[in-house]
Design a protein around this motif. Sequence first.
Motif, PDB file in Angstrom:
ATOM      1  N   MET A  20       0.785  -1.225   0.000  1.00 42.44           N
ATOM      2  CA  MET A  20       0.000   0.000   0.000  1.00 42.44           C
ATOM      3  C   MET A  20       0.824   1.286   0.000  1.00 42.44           C
ATOM      4  SD  MET A  20      -2.959  -1.024  -0.538  1.00 42.44           S
ATOM      5  CE  MET A  20      -3.761   0.575  -0.498  1.00 42.44           C
ATOM      6  N   PRO A  21       1.952   1.402   0.727  1.00 43.70           N
ATOM      7  CA  PRO A  21       2.648   2.694   0.699  1.00 43.70           C
ATOM      8  C   PRO A  21       3.146   3.079  -0.689  1.00 43.70           C
ATOM      9  CG  PRO A  21       3.954   1.042   1.855  1.00 43.70           C
ATOM     10  CD  PRO A  21       2.585   0.479   1.666  1.00 43.70           C
ATOM     11  N   TYR A  22       3.521   2.118  -1.506  1.00 41.61           N
ATOM     12  CA  TYR A  22       3.965   2.424  -2.867  1.00 41.61           C
ATOM     13  C   TYR A  22       2.803   2.960  -3.695  1.00 41.61           C
ATOM     14  CZ  TYR A  22       7.871  -0.549  -1.427  1.00 41.61           C
ATOM     15  OH  TYR A  22       8.929  -1.101  -0.752  1.00 41.61           O
ATOM     16  N   ARG A  23       1.653   2.309  -3.572  1.00 41.81           N
ATOM     17  CA  ARG A  23       0.483   2.733  -4.341  1.00 41.81           C
ATOM     18  C   ARG A  23      -0.022   4.090  -3.854  1.00 41.81           C
ATOM     19  NH1 ARG A  23      -3.171   0.914  -7.828  1.00 41.81           N
ATOM     20  NH2 ARG A  23      -5.362   1.527  -7.596  1.00 41.81           N
ATOM     21  N   LEU A  24      -0.057   4.293  -2.561  1.00 43.86           N
ATOM     22  CA  LEU A  24      -0.575   5.544  -2.015  1.00 43.86           C
ATOM     23  C   LEU A  24       0.380   6.703  -2.257  1.00 43.86           C
ATOM     24  CD1 LEU A  24      -2.047   4.206   1.340  1.00 43.86           C
ATOM     25  CD2 LEU A  24      -3.293   4.791  -0.744  1.00 43.86           C
ATOM     26  N   LEU A  38       6.944 -14.633   5.058  1.00 45.03           N
ATOM     27  CA  LEU A  38       6.933 -14.944   3.632  1.00 45.03           C
ATOM     28  C   LEU A  38       6.383 -13.779   2.816  1.00 45.03           C
ATOM     29  CD1 LEU A  38       7.475 -17.126   1.508  1.00 45.03           C
ATOM     30  CD2 LEU A  38       5.163 -17.975   1.900  1.00 45.03           C
ATOM     31  N   ALA A  39       5.447 -13.030   3.379  1.00 42.15           N
ATOM     32  CA  ALA A  39       4.851 -11.896   2.659  1.00 42.15           C
ATOM     33  C   ALA A  39       5.905 -10.864   2.281  1.00 42.15           C
ATOM     34  CB  ALA A  39       3.762 -11.250   3.521  1.00 42.15           C
ATOM     35  N   GLY A  40       6.874 -10.635   3.170  1.00 39.99           N
ATOM     36  CA  GLY A  40       7.914  -9.662   2.872  1.00 39.99           C
ATOM     37  C   GLY A  40       8.795 -10.059   1.705  1.00 39.99           C
ATOM     38  N   LEU A  41       8.889 -11.349   1.443  1.00 38.55           N
ATOM     39  CA  LEU A  41       9.703 -11.831   0.333  1.00 38.55           C
ATOM     40  C   LEU A  41       8.942 -11.846  -0.984  1.00 38.55           C
ATOM     41  CD1 LEU A  41      11.455 -14.845   2.120  1.00 38.55           C
ATOM     42  CD2 LEU A  41      12.338 -12.515   1.800  1.00 38.55           C
ATOM     43  N   VAL A  42       7.606 -11.907  -0.915  1.00 38.88           N
ATOM     44  CA  VAL A  42       6.796 -12.076  -2.123  1.00 38.88           C
ATOM     45  C   VAL A  42       6.318 -10.744  -2.701  1.00 38.88           C
ATOM     46  CG1 VAL A  42       4.630 -13.053  -3.007  1.00 38.88           C
ATOM     47  CG2 VAL A  42       6.078 -14.394  -1.472  1.00 38.88           C
ATOM     48  N   TYR A  43       5.966  -9.778  -1.840  1.00 40.16           N
ATOM     49  CA  TYR A  43       5.324  -8.574  -2.377  1.00 40.16           C
ATOM     50  C   TYR A  43       6.192  -7.804  -3.377  1.00 40.16           C
ATOM     51  CZ  TYR A  43       7.825  -4.878   0.188  1.00 40.16           C
ATOM     52  OH  TYR A  43       8.782  -4.004   0.635  1.00 40.16           O
ATOM     53  N   PRO A  44       7.547  -7.790  -3.266  1.00 36.63           N
ATOM     54  CA  PRO A  44       8.317  -7.020  -4.255  1.00 36.63           C
ATOM     55  C   PRO A  44       8.091  -7.462  -5.698  1.00 36.63           C
ATOM     56  CG  PRO A  44       9.700  -7.519  -2.367  1.00 36.63           C
ATOM     57  CD  PRO A  44       8.436  -8.315  -2.208  1.00 36.63           C
ATOM     58  N   PHE A  45       7.763  -8.729  -5.914  1.00 43.39           N
ATOM     59  CA  PHE A  45       7.546  -9.210  -7.284  1.00 43.39           C
ATOM     60  C   PHE A  45       6.309  -8.587  -7.928  1.00 43.39           C
ATOM     61  CE2 PHE A  45      10.001 -12.614  -5.231  1.00 43.39           C
ATOM     62  CZ  PHE A  45      11.053 -12.731  -6.137  1.00 43.39           C
ATOM     63  N   PHE A  46       5.401  -8.044  -7.110  1.00 39.72           N
ATOM     64  CA  PHE A  46       4.170  -7.468  -7.642  1.00 39.72           C
ATOM     65  C   PHE A  46       4.263  -5.953  -7.840  1.00 39.72           C
ATOM     66  CE2 PHE A  46       2.908 -11.537  -6.064  1.00 39.72           C
ATOM     67  CZ  PHE A  46       1.838 -11.932  -6.860  1.00 39.72           C
ATOM     68  N   ARG A  99       4.081  -4.620 -11.480  1.00 40.38           N
ATOM     69  CA  ARG A  99       2.920  -5.096 -12.231  1.00 40.38           C
ATOM     70  C   ARG A  99       1.663  -4.302 -11.859  1.00 40.38           C
ATOM     71  NH1 ARG A  99       6.429  -9.101 -11.381  1.00 40.38           N
ATOM     72  NH2 ARG A  99       6.832 -10.552 -13.106  1.00 40.38           N
ATOM     73  N   PRO A 100       0.647  -4.315 -12.687  1.00 44.87           N
ATOM     74  CA  PRO A 100      -0.609  -3.638 -12.341  1.00 44.87           C
ATOM     75  C   PRO A 100      -1.165  -4.160 -11.012  1.00 44.87           C
ATOM     76  CG  PRO A 100      -0.614  -4.282 -14.646  1.00 44.87           C
ATOM     77  CD  PRO A 100       0.603  -4.914 -14.042  1.00 44.87           C
ATOM     78  N   PHE A 101      -1.854  -3.278 -10.305  1.00 50.17           N
ATOM     79  CA  PHE A 101      -2.360  -3.625  -8.976  1.00 50.17           C
ATOM     80  C   PHE A 101      -3.349  -4.785  -9.039  1.00 50.17           C
ATOM     81  CE2 PHE A 101      -4.848  -2.371  -5.019  1.00 50.17           C
ATOM     82  CZ  PHE A 101      -3.835  -2.757  -4.151  1.00 50.17           C
ATOM     83  N   GLY A 102      -3.993  -4.944 -10.164  1.00 53.38           N
ATOM     84  CA  GLY A 102      -4.938  -6.045 -10.315  1.00 53.38           C
ATOM     85  C   GLY A 102      -4.301  -7.409 -10.121  1.00 53.38           C
ATOM     86  N   PHE A 110      -4.155 -12.177  -6.753  1.00 49.52           N
ATOM     87  CA  PHE A 110      -3.389 -13.086  -5.913  1.00 49.52           C
ATOM     88  C   PHE A 110      -4.022 -13.218  -4.532  1.00 49.52           C
ATOM     89  CE2 PHE A 110       0.368 -13.824  -3.087  1.00 49.52           C
ATOM     90  CZ  PHE A 110       0.713 -15.079  -3.571  1.00 49.52           C
ATOM     91  N   VAL A 111      -4.431 -12.095  -3.945  1.00 48.53           N
ATOM     92  CA  VAL A 111      -5.098 -12.135  -2.639  1.00 48.53           C
ATOM     93  C   VAL A 111      -6.426 -12.872  -2.749  1.00 48.53           C
ATOM     94  CG1 VAL A 111      -6.106 -10.748  -0.782  1.00 48.53           C
ATOM     95  CG2 VAL A 111      -3.960 -10.040  -1.847  1.00 48.53           C
ATOM     96  N   GLY A 112      -7.159 -12.630  -3.846  1.00 45.24           N
ATOM     97  CA  GLY A 112      -8.425 -13.337  -4.042  1.00 45.24           C
ATOM     98  C   GLY A 112      -8.226 -14.843  -4.109  1.00 45.24           C
ATOM     99  N   ALA A 113      -7.174 -15.282  -4.807  1.00 43.83           N
ATOM    100  CA  ALA A 113      -6.888 -16.714  -4.882  1.00 43.83           C
ATOM    101  C   ALA A 113      -6.531 -17.273  -3.507  1.00 43.83           C
ATOM    102  CB  ALA A 113      -5.751 -16.967  -5.870  1.00 43.83           C
ATOM    103  N   LEU A 114      -5.802 -16.476  -2.735  1.00 43.04           N
ATOM    104  CA  LEU A 114      -5.442 -16.910  -1.381  1.00 43.04           C
ATOM    105  C   LEU A 114      -6.682 -17.051  -0.502  1.00 43.04           C
ATOM    106  CD1 LEU A 114      -3.120 -17.565   0.569  1.00 43.04           C
ATOM    107  CD2 LEU A 114      -2.986 -15.130   1.099  1.00 43.04           C
ATOM    108  N   LEU A 115      -7.632 -16.137  -0.664  1.00 45.24           N
ATOM    109  CA  LEU A 115      -8.869 -16.225   0.117  1.00 45.24           C
ATOM    110  C   LEU A 115      -9.691 -17.441  -0.298  1.00 45.24           C
ATOM    111  CD1 LEU A 115      -9.964 -12.466   0.296  1.00 45.24           C
ATOM    112  CD2 LEU A 115      -8.862 -13.839   2.075  1.00 45.24           C
ATOM    113  N   LEU A 116      -9.639 -17.803  -1.579  1.00 41.95           N
ATOM    114  CA  LEU A 116     -10.321 -19.024  -2.022  1.00 41.95           C
ATOM    115  C   LEU A 116      -9.704 -20.261  -1.364  1.00 41.95           C
ATOM    116  CD1 LEU A 116     -10.944 -18.443  -5.853  1.00 41.95           C
ATOM    117  CD2 LEU A 116     -12.673 -18.680  -4.046  1.00 41.95           C
ATOM    118  N   LEU A 117      -8.377 -20.287  -1.275  1.00 49.05           N
ATOM    119  CA  LEU A 117      -7.717 -21.398  -0.579  1.00 49.05           C
ATOM    120  C   LEU A 117      -8.116 -21.425   0.890  1.00 49.05           C
ATOM    121  CD1 LEU A 117      -4.108 -21.221  -2.092  1.00 49.05           C
ATOM    122  CD2 LEU A 117      -5.823 -22.986  -2.496  1.00 49.05           C
TER     123      LEU A 117
END
Length: 360
Positions: free
Chosen positions: A212-216, A317-325, A328-331, A336-343
């Motif tokens: 969020m801080p990057y987007r905001l 693990l979140a700290g290692l993964v978020y830089p890859f996004f 890329r577009p925020f979508g 990715f979060v939506g898929a995680l919520l489905l799991l």
Amino acid sequence: MRAALARWAVVGAGFFLFGNLYAPQPLLPALERGWNAAAGAAGPGMSAPMLGLVLGSLLWPRTGLRAGAMLALGALGVALFAALGAWAPGPYAWAALRLGEGLAAAAVPGASFALLPRLFGSRAAAAAGWLVAANTVGGALGRAGAGALAERFGPAGALVLLALPLVGLAWAALPLEGGFTRGEARVPAGAGPLLAFGAGLLFANLFVANLMPYRLEAAGYGLAALGAFYLVYLGGTAGALLAGTLAGRLGPVRAGAAALGAAAAGTALLASRPLAGFALLLAGLFGLHALGGAAAGRRGAGTSGAYVSAYYLGGGLAGLVYPFFLPRPFGWALGFVGALLLLTAGLLPRALAPARTRDG
């Protein structure tokens, strides 16, 4: 007076601890610019303290220290590593110092809970509730305070100033007696879905919070406004309380489904209404975490400890993964979060269903 200070120091320890651990979050883009590093370079530094918390929770109880001494050393360690990290020359040095901060921080929760029966007697359970609430409030105000202080003193100055109260906390707690009672605890077969459930919750929480801080900032937010945005974490406690109430009426699985629905709705709103979306997402995730923690507690000490470890490993693990996004577009992140919520939805019935047995 020293005794009264000690009582408040124990209850408030998590306030300052989690305030320091999460304070850098709104400052991530500014820290990276100060290092002339690429966006996302601070990710390992956000991951490291979560991993340190897990490792340290295994090591500190083996030291044989009094709980007061353990709390004091942990608080001083967090202050020292946070202050040194504020002046780190680059992201790799910062990540190493943040690992030390997490290792030191692991002393504080265990020592605090060990001291509650001695200091509060029959009111220990109520004091534990205040302690947990202080953790959440401290994390929110630490983020907000970092943003406000950074406007005047810069990111490094803000992080150093936030670390200073831990020195006073260490002084107040040092004389306290009390310790741990060690018992053998095992994690029974079948706890895997619950552990995966817990890991996913803090992963989703910090994955979005780190993005969020990057987007905001790109939308024009200054440092103080970035910090203030994270005050929505205060509303997460309402989600936890509501989930507990619903569990009593509907059962944990149906209450979990309601919390999951709130998290999904929040995810859908993040792009267009970031404040409302993040608030809803957090309310749902904190509600699910409350239900997961209760389910782990019903299964006994071994499962409860493993659940907490899995929870923080997910956050690491979140700290290692978020830089890859970030490029890329925020979508992509929202999907990715939506898929995680489905799991998480798939794990929900097995994770929260009442257990028939307890471990030792």
